[in-house]
Write an enzyme that holds these catalytic residues in place. Structure first.
Site, PDB file in Angstrom:
ATOM      1  N   GLU A 174       0.829  -1.214   0.000  1.00 49.08           N
ATOM      2  CA  GLU A 174       0.000   0.000   0.000  1.00 49.08           C
ATOM      3  C   GLU A 174       0.860   1.259   0.000  1.00 49.08           C
ATOM      4  OE1 GLU A 174      -3.709   0.071   0.336  1.00 49.08           O
ATOM      5  OE2 GLU A 174      -3.542  -1.995  -0.365  1.00 49.08           O
ATOM      6  N   HIS A 250      -4.668   1.477   7.314  1.00 46.77           N
ATOM      7  CA  HIS A 250      -3.270   1.795   6.987  1.00 46.77           C
ATOM      8  C   HIS A 250      -2.608   2.303   8.266  1.00 46.77           C
ATOM      9  CE1 HIS A 250      -4.565   2.749   2.595  1.00 46.77           C
ATOM     10  NE2 HIS A 250      -3.911   1.625   2.601  1.00 46.77           N
ATOM     11  N   CYS A 371      -3.124  11.199   3.649  1.00 42.69           N
ATOM     12  CA  CYS A 371      -3.413  10.307   2.508  1.00 42.69           C
ATOM     13  C   CYS A 371      -3.235  11.039   1.190  1.00 42.69           C
ATOM     14  CB  CYS A 371      -4.859   9.829   2.538  1.00 42.69           C
ATOM     15  SG  CYS A 371      -5.327   8.916   3.983  1.00 42.69           S
TER      16      CYS A 371
END
Ligand code: SUG
Length: 448
Positions: A174, A250, A371
């Site tokens: 990721e 995450h 993000c």
């Protein structure tokens, strides 16, 4: 030589919508099917970029992707003209059309893992595009991500690009959402901190029970090898599986680091003491003084961290050595989190100021300030080698704002995704964007 941390923010694409596509991401699931406002989303992102530029930080911009992804739909068996592909998908498999329309590439912390040149064996900045293979709508991002990064960081003397890892769950990667770098200054060798959710090949590691662990240990190790990082310059740590099951999909939802500081929740990691001691030791060997700020669960519960995105903040170093924390509006509206932040800045510690941004459009899909940005630490000569078209300036901010206002809709619902006109609108907008950002041909519709 001077060095910088440049934040490249993802420009929100024209199909920004709430598809409910990310199981394990609480916001994405709870806002599914709401109408979105792509224009507002893109303008909110641009506001943050401008604000950082105005504060004196070097700010960059990362282009969105072509959506709907007609090629992805073709690979799933829908045929005919582009308009027919979309029409058939809407009729026979709406969830696949929704996935092919996601503007999820805006969360560029997931675009790639980046290692600065001071850490790598060959002295170049290394990029590995993330395969994002936990979710179909994100797994289709990396080929275009690689082309866009290649067009931004083109000079092979300074920049090395690696293709995404094998597209299987065992190498689920990721990108920078699970990677933090600590250092004394950006141009000096640092310690890269890889946080994984599970091991794919070793059953002794615990794993979450309810939600997926998207990042594997083996993927993190492969990225560290590809980038030529030394053992002295890496620490691997396991995320606490219990917090993944509470919506921490995450690591950047529960911890953030910068310079010599790690800001994290008490429940973020497994074996926390051991992890902190390893970071401390390896940074000390690099001449850096590691420091951590642990937020206790009795002040901020994991649930509050997930709802407010306290840790999905940007921790930025200012010229006077103090740090600034960029948080989303949701932190101010949560009384416990806001109180914690007041005490943090009053404590006399390294974080001296908090700035709040309205990023609601992105937040409703689980994407906060952190993000939305990919951090790239660059030396002066490397910054000079970056495509200047993607570095934010007042003029570029003005051009992009006009571009958004010209091309973006102010409301998008699931039923709008089937409109073949949307595809044409997006392609027209993106074609113009590649000229504005001087990227050349990077989109499938431009190269096929
Ligand atoms: O991968 N949301 C993204 C949010 C990514 C946040 N990034 C970081 N934490 N670095 C995700 O879950 C939702 C799309 C939708 O439901 O329409 C989504 O993909």
């Amino acid at each position: 030589m001077k060095s910088f941390e440049v934040n490249f923010d993802g420009l929100v694409g024209p199909t920004h919508n709430y598809g409910g596509l990310s199981f394990g991401n609480v916001a994405s699931q709870s806002n599914s099917q709401q109408a979105s406002n792509p224009r507002e989303a893109a303008l909110q992102g641009l506001e943050k970029m401008k604000a950082l530029m105005d504060m004196g930080f070097v700010q960059g911009v990362l282009a969105p992707q072509e959506r709907p992804d007609v090629a992805a739909l073709r690979s799933l068996g829908f045929g005919g003209t582009d308009a027919q592909v979309i029409e058939k998908a809407a009729k026979e498999a709406m969830p696949l059309l929704v996935a092919s329309c996601s503007a999820s590439s805006m969360w560029v912390a997931n675009a790639a893992t980046v290692s600065p040149s001071a850490d790598t064996a060959d002295g170049r900045v290394h990029f590995t595009a993330a395969n994002l293979n936990c979710k179909f709508h994100r797994s289709i991002e990396h080929p275009t991500t690689s082309r866009v990064l290649g067009a931004m960081f083109a000079d092979p003397e300074h920049f090395a690009h690696h293709a995404a890892l094998p597209a299987v769950a065992q190498f689920g990667d990721e990108g920078a959402a699970n990677h933090t770098r600590f250092c004394r200054s950006y141009g000096e060798a640092g310690v890269e901190f890889f946080v994984y959710g599970r091991s794919a090949f070793d059953r002794r590691y615990p794993a979450p029970q309810k939600y997926p662990a998207r990042q594997t240990l083996e993927a993190s190790q492969a990225v560290a090898r590809l980038h030529g990082l030394s053992d002295a310059g890496v620490v691997f740590a396991q995320q606490n599986p219990a917090v993944i099951d509470q919506g921490v999909f995450h690591n950047d939802v529960i911890a953030v680091g910068n310079g010599e500081l790690l800001f994290h929740h008490q429940d973020a990691f497994l074996n926390t003491e051991h992890v902190l001691a390893e970071l401390h030791g390896k940074l000390q060997a690099r001449g850096a003084a590691f420091q951590s700020i642990c937020v206790p669960r009795d002040q901020v519960a994991v649930e509050d961290a997930v709802r407010s995105y306290l840790f999905n903040s940007q921790l930025l170093s200012r010229a006077d050595g103090s740090m600034l924390l960029i948080v989303p509006e949701e932190c101010r509206s949560n009384p416990r989190v806001w109180q914690y932040l007041q005490s943090l800045t009053a404590s006399g510690g390294p974080v001296s100021e908090v700035k709040v941004f309205d990023l609601k459009q992105s937040m409703q899909n689980g994407g906060g300030p952190a993000c939305l940005r990919l951090r790239v630490a660059l030396k002066e000569t490397e910054l000079a080698a970056v495509n200047p078209g993607v570095i934010m300036t007042p003029a570029l901010y003005g051009t992009l704002t006009r571009w958004v206002n010209t091309h973006y809709r102010d409301a998008l619902r699931e039923s709008d995704l089937a409109d073949p006109q949307l595809l044409l609108e997006c392609r027209t907008a993106l074609d113009e964007l590649t000229q504005i950002l001087k990227l050349g041909a990077v989109y499938p519709f431009q190269i096929n």
